[in-house]
Enzyme design. Structure first.
Site, PDB file in Angstrom:
ATOM      1  N   LYS A 121       0.866  -1.190   0.000  1.00  0.00           N
ATOM      2  CA  LYS A 121       0.000   0.000   0.000  1.00  0.00           C
ATOM      3  C   LYS A 121       0.891   1.224   0.000  1.00  0.00           C
ATOM      4  CE  LYS A 121      -4.472   0.797   0.060  1.00  0.00           C
ATOM      5  NZ  LYS A 121      -5.545  -0.073  -0.450  1.00  0.00           N
TER       6      LYS A 121
HETATM    7  P1  NAD Z   1     -13.093   7.707  -3.090  1.00  0.00           P
HETATM    8  O1  NAD Z   1     -12.090   8.746  -2.734  1.00  0.00           O
HETATM    9  O2  NAD Z   1     -13.473   7.511  -4.516  1.00  0.00           O
HETATM   10  O3  NAD Z   1     -14.456   7.962  -2.270  1.00  0.00           O
HETATM   11  C1  NAD Z   1     -14.490   8.092  -0.880  1.00  0.00           C
HETATM   12  C2  NAD Z   1     -15.880   8.553  -0.463  1.00  0.00           C
HETATM   13  O4  NAD Z   1     -15.936   8.599   0.970  1.00  0.00           O
HETATM   14  C3  NAD Z   1     -16.232   9.960  -0.945  1.00  0.00           C
HETATM   15  O5  NAD Z   1     -17.608  10.030  -1.244  1.00  0.00           O
HETATM   16  C4  NAD Z   1     -15.923  10.829   0.281  1.00  0.00           C
HETATM   17  O6  NAD Z   1     -16.669  12.047   0.278  1.00  0.00           O
HETATM   18  C5  NAD Z   1     -16.353   9.901   1.398  1.00  0.00           C
HETATM   19  N1  NAD Z   1     -15.708  10.217   2.672  1.00  0.00           N
HETATM   20  C6  NAD Z   1     -14.424  10.589   2.886  1.00  0.00           C
HETATM   21  N2  NAD Z   1     -14.225  10.834   4.200  1.00  0.00           N
HETATM   22  C7  NAD Z   1     -15.407  10.577   4.825  1.00  0.00           C
HETATM   23  C8  NAD Z   1     -15.849  10.652   6.160  1.00  0.00           C
HETATM   24  N3  NAD Z   1     -15.019  11.062   7.141  1.00  0.00           N
HETATM   25  N4  NAD Z   1     -17.125  10.301   6.434  1.00  0.00           N
HETATM   26  C9  NAD Z   1     -17.962   9.914   5.452  1.00  0.00           C
HETATM   27  N5  NAD Z   1     -17.605   9.847   4.154  1.00  0.00           N
HETATM   28  C10 NAD Z   1     -16.348  10.175   3.849  1.00  0.00           C
HETATM   29  O7  NAD Z   1     -12.516   6.357  -2.442  1.00  0.00           O
HETATM   30  P2  NAD Z   1     -12.877   4.853  -2.859  1.00  0.00           P
HETATM   31  O8  NAD Z   1     -11.861   4.395  -3.841  1.00  0.00           O
HETATM   32  O9  NAD Z   1     -14.332   4.755  -3.157  1.00  0.00           O
HETATM   33  O10 NAD Z   1     -12.543   4.099  -1.487  1.00  0.00           O
HETATM   34  C11 NAD Z   1     -13.473   4.038  -0.403  1.00  0.00           C
HETATM   35  C12 NAD Z   1     -13.031   2.950   0.568  1.00  0.00           C
HETATM   36  O11 NAD Z   1     -12.964   1.695  -0.146  1.00  0.00           O
HETATM   37  C13 NAD Z   1     -11.631   3.139   1.171  1.00  0.00           C
HETATM   38  O12 NAD Z   1     -11.633   2.583   2.478  1.00  0.00           O
HETATM   39  C14 NAD Z   1     -10.745   2.299   0.274  1.00  0.00           C
HETATM   40  O13 NAD Z   1      -9.563   1.896   0.921  1.00  0.00           O
HETATM   41  C15 NAD Z   1     -11.676   1.137   0.007  1.00  0.00           C
HETATM   42  N6  NAD Z   1     -11.331   0.358  -1.187  1.00  0.00           N
HETATM   43  C16 NAD Z   1     -11.283   0.941  -2.419  1.00  0.00           C
HETATM   44  C17 NAD Z   1     -10.967   0.165  -3.527  1.00  0.00           C
HETATM   45  C18 NAD Z   1     -10.965   0.738  -4.916  1.00  0.00           C
HETATM   46  O14 NAD Z   1     -10.803  -0.049  -5.875  1.00  0.00           O
HETATM   47  N7  NAD Z   1     -11.166   2.030  -5.107  1.00  0.00           N
HETATM   48  C19 NAD Z   1     -10.676  -1.202  -3.372  1.00  0.00           C
HETATM   49  C20 NAD Z   1     -10.761  -1.773  -2.110  1.00  0.00           C
HETATM   50  C21 NAD Z   1     -11.087  -0.982  -1.018  1.00  0.00           C
END
Ligand code: NAD
Length: 431
Positions: A121
């Protein structure tokens, strides 16, 4: 070694390493290792990453005169299985402990999916929302230059995560390629289609989450179609979950972003919400729903709750007040150990992050494979193969859960740790 008498961390690690998220990842490992009777030599190796890189570098603000120093990280937890793999996040909370915990979870995720990668990561401690596109690009290119020797298509392959996206991956690919003197698309996954990205990658994590939700509903004795769904976070993962859930006939009653949430008991018009989001960059102000806070959203009555924002959202503080039947973790580390115990007592089935959100790394693996063979699949092929692998992993974890009488999180950890342990055993210790 037992859970109680395990060694304390070596002192240099106490500083940035020993954070709540790192402790959660290690506590999960320790509790599962103890239960499995894991070989203490392997156990100890898995508690710390094999390589951790911390860099600081300058970046120039758009006004030209201001130069700021920022910190970046790239952690490779396990080099046993093949290249390492894991996302890069841009967030103000990024630190060595957080990135290490996420790298550890990536190891289990890859092992559960039987993908030949170890976990890694990376991250940069910045708030991407306060930066212009030019500033984000300069930070990305300089960060890539700082870690250029530790990443690579057969070394360590970044992907998008919180605060980064396909465009960020294009900048990393371009910077890495400039350093090497030739195009190296395989250095990242989650990149745009034009430079070798895979169809279906952007939606893969959300698609995997929904496929787990469908299976979990069957297990709990109801159908996903017609169920009431609440989603926290409306980014790459959360917005996809909402869209796919809606298209499968579920009623998405609440969604949120960092500023707050929307609630409509009769179900949200997801196309309308997306249009609003596209125009305004936030959910706030959408007229056809009631406003709720993120705290209130988590406690709304529903069948399926999907946290898909950030870590540490469900803790001892609110676990007793959740009113969902199933918790399907889209985000990494949204639930702590105390909350896990409360949810288990209350009979709420938890589908853990290392299984539920593994769709992203699975299609990243597909993208890497397509790049190696220079033969690209259709979106339908990608989605079909993804669902096949997600359902297989779900069945395998469920089988462990039922045969050992343990929660799905413990079963998923057991499955991941077991595969890694076997790989370590056959490779042996060098020299
Ligand atoms: P992103 O940046 O596209 O979206 C994040 C979302 O969460 C946004 O809508 C943001 O406004 C919201 N957010 C941020 N801080 C917040 C808070 N304090 N309270 C409520 N909402 C909040 O990110 P993503 O890629 O969608 O990732 C989201 C989660 O999924 C993370 O934990 C990430 O590690 C996990 N994840 C993502 C992927 C991927 O392929 N993108 C894969 C596995 C896990």
């Amino acid at each position: 070694m037992t859970h109680q008498n395990r060694g304390s961390l070596p002192s240099p690690l106490e500083l940035e390493w020993n954070t709540p998220m790192y402790r959660l990842a290690v506590d999960q490992l320790d509790a599962t290792a103890e239960r499995m009777g894991l070989d203490p030599n392997v156990w100890e190796r898995l508690r710390t990453p094999q390589r951790a890189h911390v860099v600081s570098f300058p970046f120039r603000r758009d006004d030209y005169d201001t130069v700021e120093t920022v910190f970046g990280y790239r952690v490779q937890h396990l080099l046993t299985m093949g290249p390492t793999k894991g996302g890069i996040r841009y967030d103000l909370d990024v630190n060595l402990g957080e990135v290490t915990a996420l790298a550890i979870w990536m190891t289990w995720k890859c092992a559960i999916m039987a993908i030949p990668f170890g976990g890694a990561k990376g991250g940069v401690r910045i708030d991407p929302k306060t930066l212009s596109q030019g500033e984000r690009q300069r930070i990305t290119r300089r960060y890539t230059s700082e870690i250029v020797e530790v990443i690579g298509p057969d070394r360590d392959i970044p992907a998008p995560d919180l605060g980064t996206n396909a465009l960020t991956m294009a900048w990393i690919m371009d910077t890495y390629s400039q350093h090497k003197g030739h195009a190296v698309p395989g250095v990242v996954t989650g990149k745009p289609i034009e430079i070798g990205g895979s169809y279906g990658r952007a939606e893969a994590t959300g698609r995997g989450v929904v496929s787990c939700a469908v299976e979990a509903c069957k297990l709990a004795g109801f159908t996903f179609e017609g169920s009431k769904v609440v989603v926290q976070g409306y980014g790459e993962v959360g917005a996809t979950v909402a869209k796919l859930a809606h298209s499968l006939g579920a009623r998405v009653v609440a969604v949120s972003d960092v500023k707050g949430g929307l609630h409509a008991e009769k179900g949200l018009d997801i196309a309308g919400v997306n249009e609003w989001m596209h125009e305004h960059g936030t959910l706030t102000g959408y007229p056809h729903a009631d406003a709720v806070t993120n705290e209130e959203l988590l406690e709304l009555p529903c069948d399926v709750l999907v946290p898909a924002a950030i870590q540490n959202q469900i803790t001892a503080r609110n676990a007793g007040r959740l009113r969902c039947r199933l918790l399907v973790e889209g985000a990494n580390g949204p639930t702590d150990l105390e909350a896990d115990a409360v949810l288990a007592d209350r009979g709420i089935l938890v589908i853990p992050d290392i299984l539920a959100n593994a769709g992203g790394v699975t299609v990243s693996y597909f993208e890497w494979l397509q790049g190696l063979s220079q033969f690209f699949w259709t979106e339908e092929e990608v989605n079909t193969k993804l669902i096949t692998l997600m359902q297989r992993a779900f069945r395998e974890v469920l089988q462990v859960s039922q045969s050992k009488g343990v929660p799905m999180r413990t079963a998923a950890l057991m499955r991941g740790i077991e595969r890694v342990k076997e790989a370590k055993r056959v490779r042996g210790v060098f020299p």
